[in-house]
Design a protein around this motif. Structure first.
Motif, PDB file in Angstrom:
ATOM      1  N   ASP A  64      -3.067   2.728 -11.644  1.00 15.10           N
ATOM      2  CA  ASP A  64      -4.230   1.993 -11.159  1.00 15.10           C
ATOM      3  C   ASP A  64      -3.941   1.372  -9.791  1.00 15.10           C
ATOM      4  OD1 ASP A  64      -6.920   0.749 -11.677  1.00 15.10           O
ATOM      5  OD2 ASP A  64      -5.736  -1.081 -11.477  1.00 15.10           O
ATOM      6  N   THR A  65      -2.731   0.874  -9.607  1.00 13.32           N
ATOM      7  CA  THR A  65      -2.328   0.306  -8.327  1.00 13.32           C
ATOM      8  C   THR A  65      -2.295   1.379  -7.243  1.00 13.32           C
ATOM      9  OG1 THR A  65      -1.005  -1.406  -9.423  1.00 13.32           O
ATOM     10  CG2 THR A  65      -0.501  -0.943  -7.103  1.00 13.32           C
ATOM     11  N   LEU A  66      -1.795   2.559  -7.592  1.00 16.01           N
ATOM     12  CA  LEU A  66      -1.765   3.672  -6.645  1.00 16.01           C
ATOM     13  C   LEU A  66      -3.169   4.003  -6.152  1.00 16.01           C
ATOM     14  CD1 LEU A  66      -0.311   6.048  -5.211  1.00 16.01           C
ATOM     15  CD2 LEU A  66      -0.707   7.388  -7.301  1.00 16.01           C
ATOM     16  N   LYS A  67      -4.134   4.005  -7.046  1.00 19.95           N
ATOM     17  CA  LYS A  67      -5.507   4.325  -6.673  1.00 19.95           C
ATOM     18  C   LYS A  67      -6.082   3.303  -5.691  1.00 19.95           C
ATOM     19  CE  LYS A  67      -6.630   6.711 -11.002  1.00 19.95           C
ATOM     20  NZ  LYS A  67      -7.432   6.660 -12.245  1.00 19.95           N
ATOM     21  N   ARG A  68      -5.512   2.100  -5.692  1.00 15.77           N
ATOM     22  CA  ARG A  68      -6.009   1.046  -4.808  1.00 15.77           C
ATOM     23  C   ARG A  68      -5.252   0.963  -3.483  1.00 15.77           C
ATOM     24  NH1 ARG A  68      -4.859  -3.508  -6.674  1.00 15.77           N
ATOM     25  NH2 ARG A  68      -3.869  -3.094  -8.685  1.00 15.77           N
ATOM     26  N   LYS A  75      -7.087  15.908  -1.582  1.00 19.25           N
ATOM     27  CA  LYS A  75      -8.120  14.940  -1.288  1.00 19.25           C
ATOM     28  C   LYS A  75      -9.046  14.608  -2.464  1.00 19.25           C
ATOM     29  CE  LYS A  75      -7.769  15.056   3.564  1.00 19.25           C
ATOM     30  NZ  LYS A  75      -8.442  14.877   4.832  1.00 19.25           N
ATOM     31  N   PRO A  76      -9.411  15.559  -3.326  1.00 19.00           N
ATOM     32  CA  PRO A  76     -10.285  15.184  -4.426  1.00 19.00           C
ATOM     33  C   PRO A  76      -9.677  14.164  -5.378  1.00 19.00           C
ATOM     34  CG  PRO A  76     -10.346  17.546  -4.092  1.00 19.00           C
ATOM     35  CD  PRO A  76      -9.228  16.998  -3.252  1.00 19.00           C
ATOM     36  N   LYS A  77      -8.359  13.926  -5.287  1.00 21.18           N
ATOM     37  CA  LYS A  77      -7.697  13.015  -6.190  1.00 21.18           C
ATOM     38  C   LYS A  77      -7.916  11.544  -5.830  1.00 21.18           C
ATOM     39  CE  LYS A  77      -5.576  15.329  -9.380  1.00 21.18           C
ATOM     40  NZ  LYS A  77      -5.839  15.065 -10.786  1.00 21.18           N
ATOM     41  N   GLY A 136       0.817  -1.200   0.000  1.00 25.14           N
ATOM     42  CA  GLY A 136       0.000   0.000   0.000  1.00 25.14           C
ATOM     43  C   GLY A 136       0.852   1.251   0.000  1.00 25.14           C
ATOM     44  N   THR A 137       2.150   1.069  -0.282  1.00 27.53           N
ATOM     45  CA  THR A 137       3.105   2.176  -0.276  1.00 27.53           C
ATOM     46  C   THR A 137       3.785   2.299  -1.633  1.00 27.53           C
ATOM     47  OG1 THR A 137       4.947   0.777   0.457  1.00 27.53           O
ATOM     48  CG2 THR A 137       3.536   1.727   2.174  1.00 27.53           C
ATOM     49  N   VAL A 139      -4.470   8.684  -1.233  1.00 25.68           N
ATOM     50  CA  VAL A 139      -3.620   7.603  -1.726  1.00 25.68           C
ATOM     51  C   VAL A 139      -2.251   7.750  -1.067  1.00 25.68           C
ATOM     52  CG1 VAL A 139      -4.804   7.413  -3.939  1.00 25.68           C
ATOM     53  CG2 VAL A 139      -2.855   8.967  -3.722  1.00 25.68           C
ATOM     54  N   ASP A 140      -1.392   6.756  -1.249  1.00 19.56           N
ATOM     55  CA  ASP A 140      -0.068   6.828  -0.633  1.00 19.56           C
ATOM     56  C   ASP A 140       0.760   7.955  -1.227  1.00 19.56           C
ATOM     57  OD1 ASP A 140       2.174   5.652   0.977  1.00 19.56           O
ATOM     58  OD2 ASP A 140       3.030   5.473  -1.037  1.00 19.56           O
ATOM     59  N   SER A 141       1.352   8.753  -0.371  1.00 20.61           N
ATOM     60  CA  SER A 141       2.102   9.930  -0.823  1.00 20.61           C
ATOM     61  C   SER A 141       3.381   9.550  -1.568  1.00 20.61           C
ATOM     62  CB  SER A 141       2.440  10.830   0.372  1.00 20.61           C
ATOM     63  OG  SER A 141       3.133  10.099   1.376  1.00 20.61           O
TER      64      SER A 141
END
Length: 230
Positions: A169-173, A226-228, A131-132, A187-189
């Motif tokens: 796509d992975t970042l969004k998850r 946050k809207p991202k 998740g990072t 999402v992860d910074s």
């Protein structure tokens, strides 16, 4: 647009474009920073890390793949700041190690380098957390393997676009992998920072990157983080 190989000068252009893309969004990335500590400095740390590599690159008199790789690796390692910066420097270290001795890069070289980057980054962390940024670079490695095994394209542009899209796509998850991200609605910074480098590099390959010394300063970016979030 089709590109079957790139030389050291194009590689340099892509890296500088990636650095500028990261620098221009560092405040946005700082807003996302809630893991492992919500100290809001991931964007700043990653930018300081990549800019250390940029300074080494700008000192080069003779730009070759080897000299460029050495500057990227050693510069980012010496300038690494924070957890995210250290991991990114390891990504660069793994990526560049695979390219030693080459005069130019082709699709296979790019794919192998992304795989090596992921392996090196994971080995550098005692307890890897999914998740990072690690998950995002691993996704790039996995998609690279799939594309190389298919062996249907020698075009670096389409290859890079496919890999980048899968990483995005992975970042969004990532909020589904780390509860703290879902709770904060981000999402992860670190993963977002890596994607800025990827997107900037791809723009450089396409000739769309903003010239490094003429881009607008990061302060011009006022978009909320946050809207991202998906």
């Amino acid at each position: 647009m089709s590109v079957e190989r790139i030389d050291a000068l194009m590689m340099k252009k892509c890296f500088l474009a990636g650095a500028k893309a990261l620098e221009s969004r560092k405040d946005y990335i700082n807003e996302l920073n809630v893991f492992p500590v919500p100290d809001g400095d991931t964007g700043t740390n990653m930018t300081m890390t990549i800019m250390a590599a940029v300074r080494e690159i700008n000192k080069l008199q003779d730009v070759t793949v080897d000299s460029l790789c050495k500057a990227m690796s050693s510069g980012s390692l010496r300038g690494a700041r924070g957890n995210s910066g250290v991991i990114m420097s390891q990504i660069f270290r793994g990526f560049t190690k695979e390219l030693k001795g080459l005069e130019y890069l082709e699709v296979t070289d790019l794919g192998n380098s992304i795989q090596h980057a992921a392996d090196t980054a994971y080995k550098a962390v005692m307890k890897p957390k999914e998740g990072t940024i690690l998950t995002v670079i691993k996704a790039g490695a996995e998609r690279s393997v799939e594309l190389l095994m298919e062996g249907e394209s020698h075009d670096m542009v389409s290859f890079a676009e496919e890999v980048s899209a899968y990483m995005e796509d992975t970042l969004k998850r990532t909020p589904d992998m780390l509860p703290v991200l879902k709770q904060a609605g981000v999402v992860d910074s670190g993963g977002q920072g890596l994607m800025q480098v990827m997107k900037g590099g791809l723009d450089g390959l396409l000739g769309k990157g903003i010239p490094f010394d003429t881009a607008a300063p990061a302060a011009a970016n006022t978009e909320s983080a946050k809207p991202k979030v998906a």
